[in-house]
Structures are given as structure tokens and as C-alpha cells.
Write a protein that holds these residues in place. Structure first.
Motif, PDB file in Angstrom:
ATOM      1  N   LEU A  59       0.902  -1.196   0.092  1.00  2.98           N
ATOM      2  CA  LEU A  59       0.117  -0.037  -0.047  1.00  2.98           C
ATOM      3  C   LEU A  59       0.820   1.241  -0.138  1.00  2.98           C
ATOM      4  CD1 LEU A  59      -2.670  -1.150   2.414  1.00  2.98           C
ATOM      5  CD2 LEU A  59      -3.051  -0.615   0.162  1.00  2.98           C
ATOM      6  N   THR A  60       1.898   1.282   0.840  1.00  5.50           N
ATOM      7  CA  THR A  60       2.882   2.250   0.750  1.00  5.50           C
ATOM      8  C   THR A  60       3.569   2.385  -0.554  1.00  5.50           C
ATOM      9  OG1 THR A  60       3.126   1.812   3.450  1.00  5.50           O
ATOM     10  CG2 THR A  60       4.651   3.339   2.263  1.00  5.50           C
ATOM     11  N   ALA A  61       3.784   1.345  -0.979  1.00 11.71           N
ATOM     12  CA  ALA A  61       4.381   1.602  -2.344  1.00 11.71           C
ATOM     13  C   ALA A  61       3.594   2.295  -3.488  1.00 11.71           C
ATOM     14  CB  ALA A  61       5.046   0.164  -2.846  1.00 11.71           C
ATOM     15  N   LEU A  62       2.268   1.772  -3.347  1.00 15.95           N
ATOM     16  CA  LEU A  62       1.265   2.206  -4.315  1.00 15.95           C
ATOM     17  C   LEU A  62       1.144   3.815  -4.039  1.00 15.95           C
ATOM     18  CD1 LEU A  62      -1.644  -0.465  -4.504  1.00 15.95           C
ATOM     19  CD2 LEU A  62      -0.050   0.538  -6.412  1.00 15.95           C
ATOM     20  N   SER A  65       4.327   5.684  -5.616  1.00 18.71           N
ATOM     21  CA  SER A  65       4.091   5.740  -6.873  1.00 18.71           C
ATOM     22  C   SER A  65       3.265   6.630  -7.454  1.00 18.71           C
ATOM     23  CB  SER A  65       3.684   4.316  -7.633  1.00 18.71           C
ATOM     24  OG  SER A  65       3.530   4.421  -8.922  1.00 18.71           O
ATOM     25  N   PHE A  66       1.960   6.820  -6.804  1.00 19.10           N
ATOM     26  CA  PHE A  66       1.162   7.577  -7.372  1.00 19.10           C
ATOM     27  C   PHE A  66       1.348   9.141  -6.892  1.00 19.10           C
ATOM     28  CE2 PHE A  66      -1.572   4.061  -7.992  1.00 19.10           C
ATOM     29  CZ  PHE A  66      -1.685   4.010  -9.193  1.00 19.10           C
ATOM     30  N   ALA A  67       2.110   9.353  -5.962  1.00 21.07           N
ATOM     31  CA  ALA A  67       2.548  10.600  -5.429  1.00 21.07           C
ATOM     32  C   ALA A  67       3.658  11.168  -6.281  1.00 21.07           C
ATOM     33  CB  ALA A  67       3.159  10.759  -3.989  1.00 21.07           C
ATOM     34  N   HIS A  68       4.230  10.434  -7.151  1.00 18.86           N
ATOM     35  CA  HIS A  68       5.126  10.836  -8.179  1.00 18.86           C
ATOM     36  C   HIS A  68       4.533  11.325  -9.732  1.00 18.86           C
ATOM     37  CE1 HIS A  68       8.033   9.273  -5.309  1.00 18.86           C
ATOM     38  NE2 HIS A  68       8.878  10.330  -6.084  1.00 18.86           N
ATOM     39  N   PHE A  69       3.058  11.215  -9.676  1.00 22.33           N
ATOM     40  CA  PHE A  69       2.269  11.518 -10.814  1.00 22.33           C
ATOM     41  C   PHE A  69       2.676  10.966 -12.250  1.00 22.33           C
ATOM     42  CE2 PHE A  69       2.276  15.229  -7.751  1.00 22.33           C
ATOM     43  CZ  PHE A  69       1.063  14.926  -7.559  1.00 22.33           C
ATOM     44  N   PRO A  70       3.039   9.785 -12.254  1.00 25.20           N
ATOM     45  CA  PRO A  70       3.125   8.776 -13.288  1.00 25.20           C
ATOM     46  C   PRO A  70       2.446   8.944 -14.490  1.00 25.20           C
ATOM     47  CG  PRO A  70       2.233   7.351 -11.850  1.00 25.20           C
ATOM     48  CD  PRO A  70       2.335   8.681 -11.008  1.00 25.20           C
ATOM     49  N   ASP A  71       2.959   9.038 -15.658  1.00 21.11           N
ATOM     50  CA  ASP A  71       2.028   9.443 -16.965  1.00 21.11           C
ATOM     51  C   ASP A  71       1.561   8.119 -17.631  1.00 21.11           C
ATOM     52  OD1 ASP A  71       2.103  12.077 -16.690  1.00 21.11           O
ATOM     53  OD2 ASP A  71       4.051  12.253 -17.759  1.00 21.11           O
ATOM     54  N   ASN A  72       2.295   6.909 -17.195  1.00 23.29           N
ATOM     55  CA  ASN A  72       1.820   5.641 -18.047  1.00 23.29           C
ATOM     56  C   ASN A  72       2.221   4.625 -17.148  1.00 23.29           C
ATOM     57  OD1 ASN A  72       4.846   4.915 -18.404  1.00 23.29           O
ATOM     58  ND2 ASN A  72       4.861   6.626 -19.647  1.00 23.29           N
ATOM     59  N   TYR A  73       1.985   3.219 -17.615  1.00 25.38           N
ATOM     60  CA  TYR A  73       1.814   2.316 -16.700  1.00 25.38           C
ATOM     61  C   TYR A  73       3.400   1.954 -16.359  1.00 25.38           C
ATOM     62  CZ  TYR A  73      -2.979   1.301 -17.853  1.00 25.38           C
ATOM     63  OH  TYR A  73      -4.236   1.450 -17.766  1.00 25.38           O
ATOM     64  N   SER A  78       7.717   1.496 -12.225  1.00 21.57           N
ATOM     65  CA  SER A  78       9.055   1.964 -11.798  1.00 21.57           C
ATOM     66  C   SER A  78       8.584   2.533 -10.303  1.00 21.57           C
ATOM     67  CB  SER A  78       9.574   2.921 -12.779  1.00 21.57           C
ATOM     68  OG  SER A  78      10.837   3.152 -12.201  1.00 21.57           O
ATOM     69  N   TYR A  79       7.858   3.602 -10.287  1.00 17.91           N
ATOM     70  CA  TYR A  79       7.895   4.145  -9.008  1.00 17.91           C
ATOM     71  C   TYR A  79       7.213   3.185  -7.697  1.00 17.91           C
ATOM     72  CZ  TYR A  79       8.950   8.721 -11.103  1.00 17.91           C
ATOM     73  OH  TYR A  79       9.478   9.467 -11.675  1.00 17.91           O
ATOM     74  N   PHE A  80       6.602   2.186  -8.177  1.00 16.11           N
ATOM     75  CA  PHE A  80       5.920   1.113  -7.187  1.00 16.11           C
ATOM     76  C   PHE A  80       7.225   0.402  -6.803  1.00 16.11           C
ATOM     77  CE2 PHE A  80       4.839  -3.197  -6.526  1.00 16.11           C
ATOM     78  CZ  PHE A  80       3.718  -2.993  -5.655  1.00 16.11           C
ATOM     79  N   LEU A  81       8.135   0.087  -7.575  1.00 15.16           N
ATOM     80  CA  LEU A  81       9.027  -0.776  -7.430  1.00 15.16           C
ATOM     81  C   LEU A  81      10.167   0.079  -6.564  1.00 15.16           C
ATOM     82  CD1 LEU A  81       9.730  -2.855 -10.742  1.00 15.16           C
ATOM     83  CD2 LEU A  81       9.192  -3.783  -8.387  1.00 15.16           C
ATOM     84  N   GLY A  82      10.139   1.449  -6.788  1.00 20.67           N
ATOM     85  CA  GLY A  82      10.733   2.351  -5.890  1.00 20.67           C
ATOM     86  C   GLY A  82      10.291   2.240  -4.493  1.00 20.67           C
ATOM     87  N   PRO A 117      16.825  14.151 -16.010  1.00 15.50           N
ATOM     88  CA  PRO A 117      15.634  14.624 -14.873  1.00 15.50           C
ATOM     89  C   PRO A 117      15.324  13.522 -13.732  1.00 15.50           C
ATOM     90  CG  PRO A 117      14.773  14.504 -17.268  1.00 15.50           C
ATOM     91  CD  PRO A 117      16.218  13.986 -17.058  1.00 15.50           C
ATOM     92  N   VAL A 118      14.819  13.954 -12.768  1.00 15.37           N
ATOM     93  CA  VAL A 118      14.648  12.895 -11.653  1.00 15.37           C
ATOM     94  C   VAL A 118      13.102  13.466 -11.341  1.00 15.37           C
ATOM     95  CG1 VAL A 118      15.039  12.411  -9.170  1.00 15.37           C
ATOM     96  CG2 VAL A 118      16.757  13.177 -10.931  1.00 15.37           C
ATOM     97  N   SER A 119      12.349  12.402 -11.327  1.00 12.50           N
ATOM     98  CA  SER A 119      10.848  12.183 -11.118  1.00 12.50           C
ATOM     99  C   SER A 119      10.212  13.478 -12.123  1.00 12.50           C
ATOM    100  CB  SER A 119      10.569  12.425  -9.739  1.00 12.50           C
ATOM    101  OG  SER A 119      11.274  11.488  -8.737  1.00 12.50           O
ATOM    102  N   GLY A 120      10.751  13.508 -13.132  1.00 15.16           N
ATOM    103  CA  GLY A 120      10.145  14.683 -13.928  1.00 15.16           C
ATOM    104  C   GLY A 120      10.552  16.119 -14.014  1.00 15.16           C
ATOM    105  N   MET A 121      11.488  16.213 -12.999  1.00 14.94           N
ATOM    106  CA  MET A 121      12.040  17.713 -12.709  1.00 14.94           C
ATOM    107  C   MET A 121      13.683  17.678 -13.383  1.00 14.94           C
ATOM    108  SD  MET A 121      10.805  18.448  -8.937  1.00 14.94           S
ATOM    109  CE  MET A 121      11.189  16.788  -8.284  1.00 14.94           C
ATOM    110  N   GLU A 122      13.718  18.780 -14.184  1.00 12.76           N
ATOM    111  CA  GLU A 122      14.918  18.971 -14.824  1.00 12.76           C
ATOM    112  C   GLU A 122      16.037  18.789 -13.760  1.00 12.76           C
ATOM    113  OE1 GLU A 122      15.883  19.119 -18.094  1.00 12.76           O
ATOM    114  OE2 GLU A 122      13.873  18.346 -18.467  1.00 12.76           O
ATOM    115  N   GLN A 123      17.405  18.606 -13.816  1.00 14.64           N
ATOM    116  CA  GLN A 123      18.194  18.865 -13.160  1.00 14.64           C
ATOM    117  C   GLN A 123      19.641  19.451 -13.733  1.00 14.64           C
ATOM    118  OE1 GLN A 123      18.610  17.270  -9.701  1.00 14.64           O
ATOM    119  NE2 GLN A 123      16.298  17.292  -9.986  1.00 14.64           N
ATOM    120  N   GLU A 124      20.311  20.084 -12.976  1.00 10.96           N
ATOM    121  CA  GLU A 124      21.698  20.517 -13.405  1.00 10.96           C
ATOM    122  C   GLU A 124      22.425  19.577 -12.797  1.00 10.96           C
ATOM    123  OE1 GLU A 124      23.430  22.920 -14.767  1.00 10.96           O
ATOM    124  OE2 GLU A 124      21.387  23.787 -15.879  1.00 10.96           O
TER     125      GLU A 124
END
Length: 180
Positions: A59-62, A65-73, A78-82, A117-124
Motif C-alpha cells: 500500500l505504501t509503495a502504491l 508511486s502515485f505521489a510521483h504523478f506517473p504518466d503511463n504504466y 517503476s515508482y511502485f518498485l521504488g 531529470p529526476v521524477s520529471g524535474m530537470e536537473q543541473e
């Protein structure tokens, strides 16, 4: 390297140590915040109410995952496995500091070191990349964590966590006082 040879990534610039060092405090603080929210508060609360570690972990992994606003399965997986990776480290080593370390290095190497990018955020980062989106190899705007290769790396890390022996038992870990 495969991404560069396949023309999915081109390197515009390399090695900016000041950019790398400037990211440490923000990367570390965001990881500490996420791990305390998801492992200490949410996981521990779910475990308290269910008394089932596996259910609390899934449940926490789900939620992670959804807290990272995934765009596709692929990104959901990937975020679930994270979430499984960090949650399993929390359970196995009975401290929040191990998932914090794994999470920090996952984000830090992916973003500030490699320039993805990390979780959809550009990085320097040390590398300045021009990325041609490819969900298999580089995850496009999510970075490698949104790719098949990122999923495979998470599975390798989960297996590594499984194979590393736990050093000691924390007898107070996830023990709650009974209400009287």
C-alpha cells in the motif's frame, strides 16, 4: 553509453562541480522528507492498523508511486518498485536511514551527477544532456527511473537488499505501546 551510441542522448557539457555540490542540501532534504512521510508515518501507520508488513509495504509503495504523478504504466511500475525498494530496505535494516541513503544516491546519481531529470524535474548536473525521449532506454522526461532499464536496476537493488545480511536486530522496531 548505449543511449549516446544510439543518438538518444547527446552530451553538451561535462563537469560542473559547483552545480553538483549545490544540489546536495536540496536533494538530501527532499529525500529525508519523502522517506519520513512514506516509511515512518504512512508505512508505520498502515502497519499499526493492519499488523501486516506485506500489506503495509504494498500500500505504501502504491501511494509512493502515485505521489510521483506517473504518466503511463511503465512509470507506475517503476515508482511502485521504488516504493518496494525503499520500504523493503526500511523493513530489512529496521531504520529509516538505509532507505534515505539508497533514495539519495538513486536521485543524486541520476540527476546531479548524470544530468537526467529526476521524477520529471530537470536537473543541473556534471553532464548537460540533450535527451531524445525513449521510454525503453532513458525514460524521457522522467529520467531513467521511468524506463525499462530503470525498472531492471530497481529489481537488481531489491535483490541486493535481499542478499545483504542484516547486521543486528532492533527489538523496538515497529513496536507500539498498547492503549490502556
Amino acid at each position: 553509453m548505449l543511449n549516446v551510441k544510439s543518438n538518444l542522448i547527446s552530451i553538451e557539457r561535462a563537469f560542473d562541480l559547483s552545480a553538483l555540490l549545490k544540489t546536495v542540501p536540496s536533494e538530501l532534504s527532499s529525500v529525508i522528507f519523502e522517506e519520513f512521510v512514506f516509511r515512518v508515518f504512512i508505512f508505520s501507520s498502515l502497519f499499526y492498523f493492519t499488523r501486516k508488513k506485506a500489506a503495509a509495504l504494498v500500500l505504501t509503495a502504491l501511494l509512493f508511486s502515485f505521489a510521483h504523478f506517473p504518466d503511463n504504466y511503465l512509470e507506475v511500475l517503476s515508482y511502485f518498485l521504488g516504493g518496494i525498494m525503499y520500504g523493503y530496505a526500511f523493513l530489512k535494516f529496521q531504520t529509516v536511514w538505509v532507505p534515505i541513503a539508497i533514495h539519495f544516491f538513486w536521485n543524486f546519481i541520476q540527476g546531479p551527477v548524470l544530468g537526467f531529470p529526476v521524477s520529471g524535474m530537470e536537473q543541473e548536473g556534471l553532464l548537460k544532456l540533450e535527451i531524445v525521449p525513449d521510454m525503453f532506454f532513458n525514460g524521457g522526461d522522467q529520467g531513467p527511473e521511468g524506463s525499462i532499464l530503470g525498472i531492471l536496476l530497481r529489481l537488481v537493488i531489491i535483490l541486493t537488499i535481499y542478499l545483504i545480511p542484516r547486521v543486528s536486530e532492533n527489538h523496538g522496531f515497529l513496536k507500539f505501546k498498547e492503549n490502556t
